[in-house]
Design a protein around this motif. Structure first.
Motif, PDB file in Angstrom:
ATOM      1  N   VAL A 254      -1.500 -31.710  19.578  1.00 13.98           N
ATOM      2  CA  VAL A 254      -2.577 -31.814  20.557  1.00 13.98           C
ATOM      3  C   VAL A 254      -2.289 -32.920  21.566  1.00 13.98           C
ATOM      4  CG1 VAL A 254      -4.384 -30.837  19.102  1.00 13.98           C
ATOM      5  CG2 VAL A 254      -3.886 -33.286  18.950  1.00 13.98           C
ATOM      6  N   ARG A 255      -1.621 -33.967  21.135  1.00 11.38           N
ATOM      7  CA  ARG A 255      -1.344 -35.068  22.062  1.00 11.38           C
ATOM      8  C   ARG A 255      -0.402 -34.617  23.163  1.00 11.38           C
ATOM      9  NH1 ARG A 255       0.120 -40.776  19.521  1.00 11.38           N
ATOM     10  NH2 ARG A 255      -2.019 -40.411  18.832  1.00 11.38           N
ATOM     11  N   ARG A 256       0.688 -33.942  22.787  1.00  7.46           N
ATOM     12  CA  ARG A 256       1.665 -33.518  23.785  1.00  7.46           C
ATOM     13  C   ARG A 256       1.070 -32.433  24.691  1.00  7.46           C
ATOM     14  NH1 ARG A 256       8.036 -33.052  23.108  1.00  7.46           N
ATOM     15  NH2 ARG A 256       7.506 -34.899  21.917  1.00  7.46           N
ATOM     16  N   LEU A 257       0.348 -31.494  24.089  1.00  2.65           N
ATOM     17  CA  LEU A 257      -0.270 -30.450  24.891  1.00  2.65           C
ATOM     18  C   LEU A 257      -1.326 -31.021  25.838  1.00  2.65           C
ATOM     19  CD1 LEU A 257      -0.679 -27.551  22.314  1.00  2.65           C
ATOM     20  CD2 LEU A 257       0.456 -27.381  24.533  1.00  2.65           C
ATOM     21  N   GLY A 258      -2.131 -31.921  25.325  1.00  2.00           N
ATOM     22  CA  GLY A 258      -3.150 -32.535  26.169  1.00  2.00           C
ATOM     23  C   GLY A 258      -2.533 -33.273  27.346  1.00  2.00           C
ATOM     24  N   ARG A 259      -1.432 -33.989  27.092  1.00  2.00           N
ATOM     25  CA  ARG A 259      -0.751 -34.714  28.165  1.00  2.00           C
ATOM     26  C   ARG A 259      -0.201 -33.740  29.210  1.00  2.00           C
ATOM     27  NH1 ARG A 259       1.838 -37.839  25.083  1.00  2.00           N
ATOM     28  NH2 ARG A 259       3.797 -36.685  24.920  1.00  2.00           N
ATOM     29  N   ALA A 260       0.386 -32.640  28.748  1.00  2.00           N
ATOM     30  CA  ALA A 260       0.960 -31.665  29.680  1.00  2.00           C
ATOM     31  C   ALA A 260      -0.115 -30.976  30.510  1.00  2.00           C
ATOM     32  CB  ALA A 260       1.767 -30.625  28.908  1.00  2.00           C
ATOM     33  N   LEU A 261      -1.298 -30.810  29.919  1.00  2.00           N
ATOM     34  CA  LEU A 261      -2.398 -30.138  30.608  1.00  2.00           C
ATOM     35  C   LEU A 261      -3.275 -31.097  31.403  1.00  2.00           C
ATOM     36  CD1 LEU A 261      -3.382 -27.804  27.647  1.00  2.00           C
ATOM     37  CD2 LEU A 261      -2.607 -26.993  29.887  1.00  2.00           C
ATOM     38  N   GLY A 262      -3.056 -32.389  31.200  1.00  2.00           N
ATOM     39  CA  GLY A 262      -3.917 -33.365  31.844  1.00  2.00           C
ATOM     40  C   GLY A 262      -5.321 -33.328  31.306  1.00  2.00           C
ATOM     41  N   ALA A 263      -5.434 -33.029  30.000  1.00  2.00           N
ATOM     42  CA  ALA A 263      -6.755 -32.859  29.380  1.00  2.00           C
ATOM     43  C   ALA A 263      -6.872 -33.738  28.146  1.00  2.00           C
ATOM     44  CB  ALA A 263      -6.966 -31.396  29.002  1.00  2.00           C
ATOM     45  N   ASP A 264      -8.112 -34.021  27.767  1.00  2.00           N
ATOM     46  CA  ASP A 264      -8.348 -34.714  26.507  1.00  2.00           C
ATOM     47  C   ASP A 264      -7.872 -33.809  25.374  1.00  2.00           C
ATOM     48  OD1 ASP A 264      -9.567 -35.616  24.076  1.00  2.00           O
ATOM     49  OD2 ASP A 264     -10.999 -36.764  25.287  1.00  2.00           O
ATOM     50  N   PRO A 265      -7.021 -34.296  24.466  1.00  2.00           N
ATOM     51  CA  PRO A 265      -6.510 -33.443  23.384  1.00  2.00           C
ATOM     52  C   PRO A 265      -7.607 -32.747  22.588  1.00  2.00           C
ATOM     53  CG  PRO A 265      -5.283 -35.489  23.452  1.00  2.00           C
ATOM     54  CD  PRO A 265      -6.412 -35.640  24.441  1.00  2.00           C
ATOM     55  N   SER A 266      -8.741 -33.405  22.432  1.00  2.00           N
ATOM     56  CA  SER A 266      -9.809 -32.797  21.640  1.00  2.00           C
ATOM     57  C   SER A 266     -10.368 -31.536  22.285  1.00  2.00           C
ATOM     58  CB  SER A 266     -10.947 -33.803  21.418  1.00  2.00           C
ATOM     59  OG  SER A 266     -11.566 -34.138  22.646  1.00  2.00           O
ATOM     60  N   SER A 267     -10.172 -31.378  23.601  1.00  2.00           N
ATOM     61  CA  SER A 267     -10.695 -30.193  24.280  1.00  2.00           C
ATOM     62  C   SER A 267      -9.963 -28.927  23.850  1.00  2.00           C
ATOM     63  CB  SER A 267     -10.601 -30.359  25.796  1.00  2.00           C
ATOM     64  OG  SER A 267      -9.247 -30.449  26.208  1.00  2.00           O
ATOM     65  N   LEU A 268      -8.765 -29.072  23.282  1.00  2.00           N
ATOM     66  CA  LEU A 268      -8.017 -27.892  22.842  1.00  2.00           C
ATOM     67  C   LEU A 268      -8.699 -27.197  21.672  1.00  2.00           C
ATOM     68  CD1 LEU A 268      -4.353 -29.240  23.057  1.00  2.00           C
ATOM     69  CD2 LEU A 268      -5.710 -28.101  24.804  1.00  2.00           C
ATOM     70  N   TYR A 269      -9.511 -27.949  20.931  1.00  2.00           N
ATOM     71  CA  TYR A 269     -10.219 -27.344  19.805  1.00  2.00           C
ATOM     72  C   TYR A 269     -11.288 -26.346  20.256  1.00  2.00           C
ATOM     73  CZ  TYR A 269      -8.038 -30.886  16.877  1.00  2.00           C
ATOM     74  OH  TYR A 269      -7.129 -31.668  16.217  1.00  2.00           O
ATOM     75  N   ARG A 270     -11.588 -26.349  21.530  1.00  2.00           N
ATOM     76  CA  ARG A 270     -12.520 -25.359  22.042  1.00  2.00           C
ATOM     77  C   ARG A 270     -11.901 -23.964  22.049  1.00  2.00           C
ATOM     78  NH1 ARG A 270     -16.855 -27.409  24.985  1.00  2.00           N
ATOM     79  NH2 ARG A 270     -16.881 -29.686  25.156  1.00  2.00           N
ATOM     80  N   TYR A 271     -10.574 -23.916  21.974  1.00  2.00           N
ATOM     81  CA  TYR A 271      -9.859 -22.644  22.086  1.00  2.00           C
ATOM     82  C   TYR A 271      -9.087 -22.273  20.829  1.00  2.00           C
ATOM     83  CZ  TYR A 271     -10.942 -23.623  26.941  1.00  2.00           C
ATOM     84  OH  TYR A 271     -11.608 -23.914  28.089  1.00  2.00           O
ATOM     85  N   PHE A 272      -8.574 -23.268  20.111  1.00  2.00           N
ATOM     86  CA  PHE A 272      -7.763 -23.014  18.920  1.00  2.00           C
ATOM     87  C   PHE A 272      -8.168 -23.972  17.814  1.00  2.00           C
ATOM     88  CE2 PHE A 272      -5.231 -21.821  22.637  1.00  2.00           C
ATOM     89  CZ  PHE A 272      -5.005 -20.479  22.346  1.00  2.00           C
ATOM     90  N   ARG A 273      -8.318 -23.437  16.610  1.00  2.00           N
ATOM     91  CA  ARG A 273      -8.798 -24.242  15.497  1.00  2.00           C
ATOM     92  C   ARG A 273      -7.767 -25.263  15.034  1.00  2.00           C
ATOM     93  NH1 ARG A 273     -10.081 -19.602  11.438  1.00  2.00           N
ATOM     94  NH2 ARG A 273      -8.229 -18.816  12.524  1.00  2.00           N
ATOM     95  N   HIS A 274      -6.483 -24.898  15.122  1.00  2.00           N
ATOM     96  CA  HIS A 274      -5.405 -25.763  14.649  1.00  2.00           C
ATOM     97  C   HIS A 274      -4.095 -25.235  15.209  1.00  2.00           C
ATOM     98  CE1 HIS A 274      -5.160 -22.421  11.855  1.00  2.00           C
ATOM     99  NE2 HIS A 274      -6.350 -22.750  11.357  1.00  2.00           N
ATOM    100  N   THR A 275      -3.003 -25.907  14.951  1.00  2.00           N
ATOM    101  CA  THR A 275      -1.722 -25.523  15.546  1.00  2.00           C
ATOM    102  C   THR A 275      -1.263 -24.148  15.082  1.00  2.00           C
ATOM    103  OG1 THR A 275      -0.602 -26.793  13.803  1.00  2.00           O
ATOM    104  CG2 THR A 275      -0.884 -27.861  15.928  1.00  2.00           C
TER     105      THR A 275
END
Length: 239
Positions: free
Chosen positions: A46-67
């Motif tokens: 989530v950290r690397r994805l969040g950085r690449a997306l320019g988003a808070d890593p926690s926001s990824l949980y809105r779309y995917f439960r886990h890796t």
């Protein structure tokens, strides 16, 4: 990512990220695919994805439960990219040959992702569409249901296995790939006939053939065997 479930209705983020983009499952999958090809499995954090997306890593949980949830979405997206350009014509053998070659090419276009996802069963829309489409091609060709499933299984596993195998070779550094190719030319081509008569007799063919994938040949062998099986069934014999 950890096991943290966000209700589907709350998953969509409408505010742009720091980079001015609006998050979506599709954007996250596309970004993860790019990062996997650059960094391998370590990209799925989530950290690397969040950085690449320019988003808070926690926001990824809105779309995917886990890796792993994201990994299944990536696997399904690779299937979808193949299906978008495949149109069955009614010639079952030509249709499956085209699909198999497209599956193989799709794996080579994303070799690291293919190696990570080839063994996964997603149960998602694109995979379901692929299963339905392939079995439909075989049933319409006249294969009885047990035979249709048997050939489907062999066809898909063969395509995925070769995709992963050849992707692993593609993912090697160029120097390593060239060194392995030289083994056929510098070692096998010079083995003496008195100790290795069969290799010596076929050496020039080995040097020419072993540098490329054998998937097209293996696919043709599978389809020829399936055609022979269908001919036996139509003739009322079992051989």
């Amino acid at each position: 990512m950890s096991e943290r479930v966000v209700p589907p209705a709350a998953r969509q983020r409408r505010r742009p990220t720091k980079q001015g983009v609006v998050l979506s499952a599709e954007l996250i999958v596309d970004t993860a695919l790019r990062l996997i090809e650059e960094h391998g499995a370590d990209a799925l954090s989530v950290r690397r994805l969040g950085r690449a997306l320019g988003a808070d890593p926690s926001s990824l949980y809105r779309y995917f439960r886990h890796t792993d949830d994201l990994m299944l979405a990536i696997a399904d997206e690779l299937i979808g990219r193949t299906l978008r350009v495949w149109r069955p014509t009614g010639d079952w053998r030509a249709d499956l040959r085209e699909l198999g070659l497209r599956m193989h090419a799709g794996a080579l276009a994303h070799p690291r992702a293919a190696m990570l996802s080839a063994h996964r069963v997603t149960g998602r829309a694109h995979e379901i569409q692929a299963v339905e489409g392939i079995i439909g091609v075989l049933r319409r060709a006249g294969f009885p249901d047990p035979e249709a499933v048997r050939i489907y299984h062999a066809f898909v596993d063969q395509a995925l296995a070769f995709g992963a195998l050849d992707s692993a070779g593609t993912a090697l550094p160029r120097a390593a790939r060239e060194a392995e190719a030289e083994v056929w030319r510098d070692t096998y081509a010079h083995l003496p006939a008195d100790t290795h008569p069969h290799i010596a007799a076929t050496a020039r063919h080995l040097v020419a053939s072993m540098r490329s994938s054998s998937y097209p040949a293996a696919l043709d062998l599978l389809l020829t065997a399936a055609q022979t099986r269908l001919d036996h069934l139509r003739a009322g014999t079992d051989g």
